[in-house]
Design a protein around this motif. Structure first.
Motif, mmCIF file in Angstrom:
data_model
loop_
_atom_site.group_PDB
_atom_site.id
_atom_site.type_symbol
_atom_site.label_atom_id
_atom_site.label_comp_id
_atom_site.label_asym_id
_atom_site.label_seq_id
_atom_site.Cartn_x
_atom_site.Cartn_y
_atom_site.Cartn_z
ATOM 1 N N LEU A 137 27.095 -16.545 67.692
ATOM 2 C CA LEU A 137 27.374 -15.734 68.868
ATOM 3 C C LEU A 137 26.123 -15.639 69.729
ATOM 4 N N SER A 138 25.702 -16.754 70.261
ATOM 5 C CA SER A 138 24.486 -16.772 71.071
ATOM 6 C C SER A 138 24.765 -16.213 72.455
ATOM 7 N N SER A 139 23.687 -16.003 73.211
ATOM 8 C CA SER A 139 23.864 -15.473 74.562
ATOM 9 C C SER A 139 24.626 -16.458 75.432
ATOM 10 N N TRP A 171 36.708 -17.479 68.918
ATOM 11 C CA TRP A 171 35.620 -17.415 67.946
ATOM 12 C C TRP A 171 35.001 -18.804 67.813
ATOM 13 N N PRO A 172 33.670 -18.944 67.975
ATOM 14 C CA PRO A 172 33.060 -20.275 67.915
ATOM 15 C C PRO A 172 33.229 -20.913 66.542
ATOM 16 N N GLN A 209 25.727 -9.406 72.180
ATOM 17 C CA GLN A 209 27.075 -9.808 71.784
ATOM 18 C C GLN A 209 27.269 -9.709 70.281
ATOM 19 N N THR A 210 26.280 -10.130 69.506
ATOM 20 C CA THR A 210 26.408 -10.138 68.053
ATOM 21 C C THR A 210 26.563 -8.729 67.514
ATOM 22 N N ALA A 229 25.109 -11.889 59.484
ATOM 23 C CA ALA A 229 24.007 -12.811 59.191
ATOM 24 C C ALA A 229 23.156 -13.102 60.423
ATOM 25 N N GLN A 230 23.695 -12.869 61.620
ATOM 26 C CA GLN A 230 22.972 -13.180 62.856
ATOM 27 C C GLN A 230 22.300 -11.973 63.493
#
Length: 401
Positions: free
Chosen positions: A70-72, A64-65, A163-164, A144-145
């Motif tokens: 969770l960008s491409s 988990w970043p 992904q998000t 939120a994303q």
């Protein structure tokens, strides 16, 4: 049922993944095989004793970043390539590699599947998956994303490469299953996370309304730029509105905004809410209604063509429960307001009697103050206005009379 040796083998393979010592294909192969070989409903106890759930939790948390984004590019960085290439291509532009094979996404998806079994849930709880800074935080950051409107097909479809959204679906599913068995998670979700999730969520119908409003605003700006008169602009905007309403009536259910397809984000949000309302106290449900707009968001997932149809997996049962709580609260508030009015009327009567006594005693100013205070509490009492007129007449103030 898999043997203890087989289960231990898979747990050992899982632990190797944490050090990035395996190839991309072996990573995915291990996780994918675990789904079928370690067994959901078979060998659960052995797998828990061997530390399998803890190993998967550690993989999910490690990947988990830190900033929760969770960008491409982040998805491409930990994607698992099943084809035999030296470098893993970007899953968002290549047909050779799919974001379904992201190590993070696979691990969280496995946890979501395992959450159907209480022993797994308890093992995840011991591993710290339900701590406020883990699952609840992951869910908040992911919601939120999200970019709405979302892709609403089931995650078994390879078209879902966002992904998000994929992570959000798995986390909603995991939270819905686990809150039934985990008291700490239930408390955290009820008191904090659920309200944030509801606030961030956008229902299909609200998205349709917002899109329609944006189309009308854009059309108006274009017509104004052409220098048309306001009357002509209003005529064309009205025509566009009629067209939108006709489309809503005839085709809304068949559009991209249909919210109850099994496997999509809207479906899993509804599922999460259906589980939540069963264990949420009424005061927290009222917060979700008032601050999160939950009833309207659930209604936004209902079919406008069949609004009364109740389905097992739809939002109807949650709406019924929330409406009961809302109605009960309205009755309670009504009783409180009624009692308050009665108390004000009683106090107003006491002030009027005090004013009458002061008037008979020649204390005109005191009588006037009592009458005005009484009117503030009960403005419907016409006798108070008559009494005030008598006081002003006694004072010789004909203008006020």
């Amino acid at each position: 049922m898999p043997s203890q040796t087989l289960v231990q083998h898979f747990v050992n393979e899982l632990k190797k993944l944490q050090d990035h010592t395996r190839s991309y294909s072996d990573r995915y192969f291990t996780l994918d095989d675990l789904c079928s070989e370690a067994g959901y409903g078979q060998g659960v106890q052995e797998f828990c004793l061997a530390g399998g759930p803890r190993a998967i939790v550690e993989i999910a948390v490690r990947h988990w970043p830190a900033d929760g984004k969770l960008s491409s590019s982040a998805a491409a960085a930990d994607v698992v390539e099943v084809c035999h290439h030296d470098e893993c291509p970007d899953p968002f532009v290549s047909d050779d590699c799919d974001v379904n094979r992201s190590l993070r996404r696979t691990a969280i998806g496995m946890l979501a599947e395992m959450s159907n079994y209480k022993p797994y849930v308890l093992a995840m709880e011991k591993a710290g998956m339900f701590a406020p800074e883990v699952l609840p935080r992951m869910l908040e950051q992911t919601m939120a994303q999200l970019d709405f409107p979302v892709h609403n097909k089931g995650l078994s479809c390879y078209e879902v490469k966002d992904q998000t959204q994929a992570i959000a679906v798995h986390l909603l599913n995991l939270a819905a299953n686990a809150l039934v068995h985990s008291i700490p998670l239930r408390i955290q979700l009820v008191q904090h996370t659920a309200l944030k999730v509801c606030t961030l969520y956008q229902d299909p119908y609200s998205q349709f309304v917002a899109k329609s409003a944006a189309e009308r605003a854009a059309e108006r700006a274009k017509l104004e730029a052409r220098g048309l008169e306001e009357k002509e602009i209003e005529k064309r905007i009205h025509k566009l509105t009629d067209k939108q309403q006709k489309w809503e009536k005839e085709k809304y259910d068949e559009s991209e905004y249909s919210g109850t397809e099994v496997g999509g984000l809207h479906y899993y949000f509804i599922r999460f809410i259906n589980h939540l309302v069963q264990c949420c106290p009424e005061d927290q449900l009222l917060r979700l209604i008032h601050e999160g707009g939950l009833i309207s968001k659930l209604r936004g997932n209902m079919s406008p063509k069949e609004p009364s149809m109740i389905t097992l997996y739809g939002p109807h049962m949650a709406v019924i429960r929330l409406t009961e709580v809302w109605t009960k609260n309205c009755y309670k508030l009504s009783d409180v307001m009624y009692q308050r009015v009665r108390d004000d009327e009683d106090h107003s009567l006491e002030l009027r009697l005090d004013g009458n006594g002061a008037f008979r005693g020649g204390e005109l100013q005191k009588a006037l103050d009592c009458y005005w205070k009484a009117i503030a509490l009960n403005p419907e009492d016409s006798s108070l206005y008559n009494n005030i007129s008598l006081v002003y007449a006694k004072m010789g103030d004909s203008l006020q009379v």
